[in-house]
Design an enzyme around this catalytic site. Structure first.
Site, short mmCIF file in Angstrom:
data_model
loop_
_atom_site.label_atom_id
_atom_site.label_comp_id
_atom_site.label_asym_id
_atom_site.label_seq_id
_atom_site.Cartn_x
_atom_site.Cartn_y
_atom_site.Cartn_z
N LYS A 13 4.14 -28.36 14.26
CA LYS A 13 5.07 -29.09 13.63
C LYS A 13 4.97 -30.61 13.60
CE LYS A 13 8.73 -27.60 16.21
NZ LYS A 13 7.52 -26.77 17.41
N ARG A 88 17.68 -26.39 16.61
CA ARG A 88 16.95 -25.61 17.74
C ARG A 88 17.79 -24.62 18.11
NH1 ARG A 88 12.61 -29.28 19.36
NH2 ARG A 88 10.96 -28.37 20.96
N ARG A 122 -2.79 -30.60 24.68
CA ARG A 122 -2.38 -31.66 23.76
C ARG A 122 -2.11 -32.95 24.37
NH1 ARG A 122 3.27 -30.37 21.01
NH2 ARG A 122 3.88 -29.73 22.91
N ARG A 153 2.02 -34.73 28.16
CA ARG A 153 3.55 -34.60 28.50
C ARG A 153 3.77 -33.98 29.68
NH1 ARG A 153 5.70 -32.47 22.65
NH2 ARG A 153 7.34 -31.41 24.13
N ARG A 164 9.70 -22.85 28.04
CA ARG A 164 9.94 -23.34 26.71
C ARG A 164 9.60 -22.33 25.48
NH1 ARG A 164 5.71 -28.21 26.04
NH2 ARG A 164 7.07 -28.47 24.10
P1 ADP Z 1 4.50 -28.90 17.72
O1 ADP Z 1 4.87 -30.31 17.18
O2 ADP Z 1 4.89 -27.82 16.99
O3 ADP Z 1 4.92 -28.59 19.17
P2 ADP Z 1 2.04 -30.14 17.78
O4 ADP Z 1 1.78 -30.35 16.16
O5 ADP Z 1 2.06 -31.21 18.70
O6 ADP Z 1 3.04 -28.98 17.68
O7 ADP Z 1 0.45 -29.14 18.14
C1 ADP Z 1 0.38 -28.78 19.37
C2 ADP Z 1 -1.07 -29.04 19.59
O8 ADP Z 1 -1.94 -27.98 18.94
C3 ADP Z 1 -1.82 -30.34 19.38
O9 ADP Z 1 -2.75 -30.60 20.65
C4 ADP Z 1 -2.47 -30.39 18.21
O10 ADP Z 1 -3.49 -31.16 18.14
C5 ADP Z 1 -2.90 -28.76 18.18
N1 ADP Z 1 -2.77 -28.27 16.82
C6 ADP Z 1 -1.90 -28.33 15.87
N2 ADP Z 1 -2.29 -27.67 14.58
C7 ADP Z 1 -3.42 -27.08 15.13
C8 ADP Z 1 -4.20 -26.17 14.30
N3 ADP Z 1 -3.76 -25.68 12.93
N4 ADP Z 1 -5.38 -25.69 15.06
C9 ADP Z 1 -5.71 -26.09 16.21
N5 ADP Z 1 -4.94 -26.74 16.97
C10 ADP Z 1 -3.66 -27.41 16.40
P1 AMP Z 2 9.33 -31.33 21.24
O1 AMP Z 2 8.86 -32.65 21.18
O2 AMP Z 2 9.95 -31.02 19.76
O3 AMP Z 2 8.58 -30.16 21.90
O4 AMP Z 2 10.65 -31.26 22.19
C1 AMP Z 2 10.51 -31.79 23.64
C2 AMP Z 2 11.91 -31.32 24.42
O5 AMP Z 2 12.76 -32.10 23.88
C3 AMP Z 2 12.33 -29.79 24.17
O6 AMP Z 2 11.56 -28.91 25.14
C4 AMP Z 2 13.71 -30.09 24.40
O7 AMP Z 2 13.83 -30.18 25.85
C5 AMP Z 2 14.03 -31.42 23.94
N1 AMP Z 2 14.57 -31.21 22.50
C6 AMP Z 2 13.96 -31.68 21.42
N2 AMP Z 2 14.62 -31.32 20.22
C7 AMP Z 2 15.73 -30.63 20.65
C8 AMP Z 2 16.88 -30.03 19.96
N3 AMP Z 2 16.97 -29.98 18.72
N4 AMP Z 2 17.65 -29.55 20.90
C9 AMP Z 2 17.65 -29.32 22.15
N5 AMP Z 2 16.70 -30.13 22.69
C10 AMP Z 2 15.64 -30.57 22.21
#
Ligand code: ADP
Ligand code: AMP
Length: 207
Positions: A13, A88, A122, A153, A164
């Site tokens: 995302k 969420r 990540r 993180r 999660r």
């Molecule tokens: P989200 O925001 O949904 O939690 P991220 O965009 O942070 O996910 O992506 C999670 C991890 O996966 C990051 O390390 C990113 O670089 C990697 N990633 C994202 N999209 C892809 C893809 N299409 N193929 C391989 N790795 C990916």
């Molecule tokens: P993310 O960066 O989107 O993976 O979010 C990291 C963490 O932030 C999540 O695991 C939740 O603990 C908190 N968080 C982010 N967005 C929300 C939401 N819309 N509702 C509740 N918790 C959230």
């Protein structure tokens, strides 16, 4: 256009929202990034949110709804935005209906095994929100966008990731039906190549 990116942690995302926002010149509103900044700045919201985030749970709805409500009033949201990580829960989605009109919801679909692999590698920049995967960094430890050190993180460590995913399946996945019923859902296969996924999302948004 007001857009939601929906999908489990690690679905891509943030990666895709950053690219689509740059292409459409609209802001990316990542509630996770906003909360991490609040924690770093030790604001009252950050102090409230930290324990929930560290445990891999969700921050209470009222806290997050207030943050989003305020953010969406900023002038840069007037021309559209991408909500990344919000809503969420069903109560969050219901509250959003009273705050904004959503045009499309992009669901990124990725299997759990792949998510774990992605999340464990990540690395993120706390300053600008850029996201990387350790396998593609070639040893770099700073952000290519802004030069800040990259971090892993706290909630990306193995013991938290399963919580999660559980909380995604029980609390967030019902939003797929919620938005499908409203005719707003677009499902994208998030398992492939980043460039191909970017192109697929852009095509759907421009359709
Ligand atoms: P989200 O925001 O949904 O939690 P991220 O965009 O942070 O996910 O992506 C999670 C991890 O996966 C990051 O390390 C990113 O670089 C990697 N990633 C994202 N999209 C892809 C893809 N299409 N193929 C391989 N790795 C990916
Ligand atoms: P993310 O960066 O989107 O993976 O979010 C990291 C963490 O932030 C999540 O695991 C939740 O603990 C908190 N968080 C982010 N967005 C929300 C939401 N819309 N509702 C509740 N918790 C959230």
């Amino acid at each position: 256009m007001n857009i939601i990116f929906l999908g489990p942690p690690g679905a891509g995302k943030g990666t895709q929202a950053q690219r689509i926002c740059a292409a459409l010149n609209i802001p990316q509103i990542s509630t996770g990034d906003m909360l991490r900044r609040a924690i770093a700045d030790q604001t009252p919201t950050g102090l409230k949110a930290k324990a929930y985030m560290d445990a891999g749970g969700l921050v209470p709805d009222d806290v997050i709804i207030d943050i989003v409500k305020e953010r969406l009033q900023a002038p840069d949201c007037a021309g559209g935005y991408i909500l990344d990580g919000f809503p969420r829960t069903v109560p969050q989605a219901e509250a959003l209906e009273g705050i904004a009109t959503i045009d499309k919801v992009v669901e990124l679909d990725v299997a759990d095994e792949k998510l774990i692999q992605r999340i464990s590698g990540r690395r993120v920049c706390l300053k600008c929100g850029a996201t990387y995967h350790v396998s593609l960094l070639n040893g770099a430890t700073t952000c290519a966008n802004c030069g800040e050190p990259l971090i892993q993180r706290e909630d990306d460590k193995a013991e938290t990731v399963l919580n999660r995913l559980k909380s995604y399946h029980s609390k967030t996945a019902p939003l797929v039906d919620f938005y499908q019923a409203r005719g707003k859902l677009v499902k994208i296969d998030g398992a492939g190549d980043m460039d191909a996924i970017f192109a697929a999302i852009l095509k759907e948004l421009q359709a």
